[in-house]
Write an enzyme that holds these catalytic residues in place. Structure first.
Site, PDB file in Angstrom:
ATOM      1  N   HIS A  63       0.791  -1.251   0.065  1.00 61.19           N
ATOM      2  CA  HIS A  63      -0.053   0.053   0.005  1.00 61.19           C
ATOM      3  C   HIS A  63       0.689   1.136  -0.102  1.00 61.19           C
ATOM      4  O   HIS A  63       0.256   2.286  -0.297  1.00 61.19           O
ATOM      5  CB  HIS A  63      -0.834   0.044   1.018  1.00 61.19           C
ATOM      6  N   ASP A  87       0.143  -7.676   1.325  1.00 64.84           N
ATOM      7  CA  ASP A  87       0.655  -6.198   1.628  1.00 64.84           C
ATOM      8  C   ASP A  87       2.080  -6.132   1.489  1.00 64.84           C
ATOM      9  O   ASP A  87       2.578  -5.324   2.386  1.00 64.84           O
ATOM     10  CB  ASP A  87      -0.077  -5.553   2.723  1.00 64.84           C
ATOM     11  N   SER A 122       4.790   2.547   7.864  1.00 67.38           N
ATOM     12  CA  SER A 122       4.472   1.463   6.967  1.00 67.38           C
ATOM     13  C   SER A 122       5.570   0.944   6.281  1.00 67.38           C
ATOM     14  O   SER A 122       6.213   1.760   5.661  1.00 67.38           O
ATOM     15  CB  SER A 122       3.174   1.595   6.206  1.00 67.38           C
TER      16      SER A 122
END
Length: 465
Positions: free
Chosen positions: A120, A150, A225
C-alpha cells in the site's frame, strides 16, 4: 512537682512505644516494597546477550545502531500531464508535474539494494524515490508485489549497503523486547521500543481468509508502514504494516507481517515472479466454546476440520472431517490464524507434519502441500480460485471458478464466498487462467456481467458497473 515528673516520664514512654510500633508495623512493610540500593551504577545488558532478559534494564543502543541504516524513506510519486494547448506545442511546455501520493518506510535486505516495503506504500506510483539514512536518494524499481499480504519488493542501483538480516518470526515470544524503526510523519530514522503483545493476530473481519500478524505495543504511526520490527539482536522479525486506532495514530496496538512470511514472498518474487501458495486442503475454523458445547469436543483450542478438499494433500494424508489440528511441525495451533500464518511461509510440494486429535486420540501424519492458484479481479474486488470436482458437483455446476474471498468490506462475503462463477460476459470459464485472459481485454469502466451459482445452488446474473 512530682506529678509533673510522672507526666513527663509517661509522655516519653508513650513516644518511645509509638516510635517502636511504627518501626515494627510500618517501616518493615516499606522496606519489603522498596529494597535498598546496593549499587548506583545501572546494570546494562548488551544487545547480543545470549541469556534471558528480565525487567527494563536491556540496552537497545546496539540494536538501534545496527538497524537505522538499514531502514529507508520511501516516497510514492505520481507523474501527471496537464491538457496541452497550441501554445504548449509552440513553446515546448508539457504542463506536467509530480505529486507526492504518500510516504512510508522500507527495509534493505541485501547489500545490492533489494528493499521490502508494504504494497500500500507504493500502490499507484509512477515513480518511487528511496532516501537512505545518509540522505542519498535513488529511483527504485518495483520487482514484484503481493496485494494479499501487503508486501512489495523494490530494487535500487546501489552497492555495499547496510542491510537487516532476517530473524525467525516463529521464535518470537510474548513479552519479548522489540524495536520499531521507520519514518513516522516524515521524521527519518525514528526508533521506538515495545514488546511482543500477541502472535498470529487476525484482523480480517470481512472475508473468510484469516490473516496472521505480530502485535506489538511499540509506537507505530503513519509513515512507519513498511518499516522494520526487529528483536534486541537487530534481526528483522516483522514488516510494520497496520495500526488499530480511532484517531489514525498510535494508541498501543500495532501490527507487523511476520518476517518468515515476508521472506518467503520475496524469494518467490525473485525466483518465480509471483507468490507460490501452498495449502493443506482443508476448510474449517478455530475451536470455539460454542463448537465445544455443540460438537462435544474434548479440547478448547485448535483447528476443527469441517471439510477436506478432493485430491488435496490433506485427503491423501488421511485427514478427515471432524479432526482437530493441534500442531504443525513444531508450531502449536491454537486458532486458525496460527495455521494459516505458518502454512503461508511454505511452498507447494513442501511436507509438513500434522498432529491432530481424532475421537480424542492423538495422531500425526505427513502432508504434502498442494499449489493454490488464485486470481484477483480488481474491478470486482474479488479473488477467485480453481474449483475442485467435488465443489462443482455440490452446486451442480459443469464448469467454473470459486469465489475464494472478497476484498472489500462493502461486499456481502457470507453470500459470495464459495459461490461458483460459471461465465463472464457470457463466456464460460474453467479455471483462473480463463478469468485472467478475459479481464486482460476488458477496458476500465466497461460493464461486466457475471454468471454464478450461489451456495444455495441458484443461478444468478450480476452486472458490475
Amino acid at each position: 512537682m512530682k506529678n509533673f515528673v510522672k507526666l513527663l516520664v509517661v509522655s516519653i514512654l508513650g513516644g518511645v512505644l509509638t516510635l517502636g510500633s511504627y518501626k515494627v508495623f510500618i517501616e518493615d512493610e516499606q522496606t519489603a516494597v522498596l529494597p535498598p540500593v546496593v549499587n548506583n551504577t545501572p546494570n546494562v545488558i548488551p544487545a547480543n546477550y545470549p541469556g534471558k532478559i528480565y525487567g527494563t534494564n536491556a540496552d537497545f543502543t546496539e540494536a538501534a545502531e545496527k538497524t537505522v541504516n538499514g531502514v529507508v524513506h520511501v516516497k510514492n510519486v505520481a507523474v501527471y500531464r496537464g491538457p496541452r494547448t497550441m501554445r504548449d506545442y509552440i513553446y515546448g511546455n508539457n504542463r506536467g508535474g509530480k505529486a507526492l501520493q504518500g510516504t512510508g518506510s522500507g527495509v534493505i535486505i541485501s547489500p545490492d539494494g533489494y528493499i521490502v516495503t508494504n504494497n500500500h506504500v507504493i500502490k499507484g506510483a509512477s515513480e518511487i524515490e528511496v532516501t537512505l539514512n545518509n540522505n542519498k536518494t535513488f529511483k527504485a524499481e518495483i520487482i514484484g508485489n503481493d496485494e494479499t499480504s501487503d508486501i512489495a519488493l523494490l530494487k535500487i542501483d546501489a552497492e555495499d549497503l547496510d542491510y537487516l538480516p532476517f530473524g525467525d518470526s516463529n521464535n518470537v515470544r510474548l513479552g519479548e523486547w522489540v524495536l520499531a524503526v521507520g519514518n513516522p510523519f516524515n521524521l527519518k530514522s525514528t526508533v521506538t521500543a515495545g514488546i511482543i503483545s500477541a502472535t498470529a493476530r487476525d484482523l480480517n473481519t470481512h472475508d473468510a481468509t484469516p490473516q496472521s500478524f505480530i502485535q506489538t505495543d511499540a509506537a507505530i504511526n503513519p509513515g512507519n508502514s513498511g518499516g522494520a520490527l526487529v528483536n534486541i539482536n537487530g534481526e528483522l522479525v516483522g514488516i510494520n504494516t497496520a495500526i488499530t486506532s480511532q484517531t489514525g495514530s498510535y494508541i498501543g496496538y500495532a501490527f507487523a507481517v511476520p518476517s518468515n512470511n515476508a521472506r518467503k514472498i520475496v524469494e518467490d518474487l525473485l525466483e518465480y515472479g509471483d507468490v507460490q501458495k501452498g495449502v493443506l486442503g482443508i476448510r474449517g475454523g478455530s475451536v470455539t466454546p460454542r463448537a465445544v458445547e455443540e460438537l462435544g469436543l474434548e479440547t478448547n483450542q485448535g483447528v476443527f476440520v469441517a471439510d477436506v478438499s478432493s485430491q488435496s494433500g490433506a485427503e491423501k494424508a488421511g485427514l478427515k472431517e471432524g479432526d482437530i489440528i493441534k500442531q504443525i511441525d513444531n508450531v502449536k495451533i491454537n486458532k486458525f490464524s496460527d495455521l494459516t500464518g505458518y502454512i503461508n511461509s511454505k511452498r507447494p510440494n513442501e511436507k509438513v507434519e500434522v498432529h491432530f486429535l481424532r475421537n480424542g486420540e492423538e495422531q500425526q501424519t505427513e502432508v504434502t502441500l498442494t499449489k493454490f492458484e488464485t486470481y484477483t479481479i480488481n474491478p470486482l474486488k474479488l479473488e477467485v480460485s480453481n474449483a475442485s470436482k467435488d465443489e462443482l458437483k455440490a452446486l451442480k455446476a459443469e464448469n467454473g471458478v470459486k469465489i475464494y474471498r472478497t476484498l472489500s468490506p462493502k461486499l456481502p462475503a457470507n453470500e459470495l464466498v464459495g459461490s461458483i462463477i460459471t461465465a463472464i460476459d457470457n463466456e464460460k470459464v474453467y479455471d483462473v487462467k480463463d478469468v485472467e485472459r478475459i479481464f486482460s481485454r476488458i477496458n476500465a469502466g466497461e460493464d461486466i456481467m457475471i454468471t454464478l451459482i450461489d451456495k444455495n445452488g441458484e443461478k444468478q446474473r450480476i452486472v458490475w458497473r
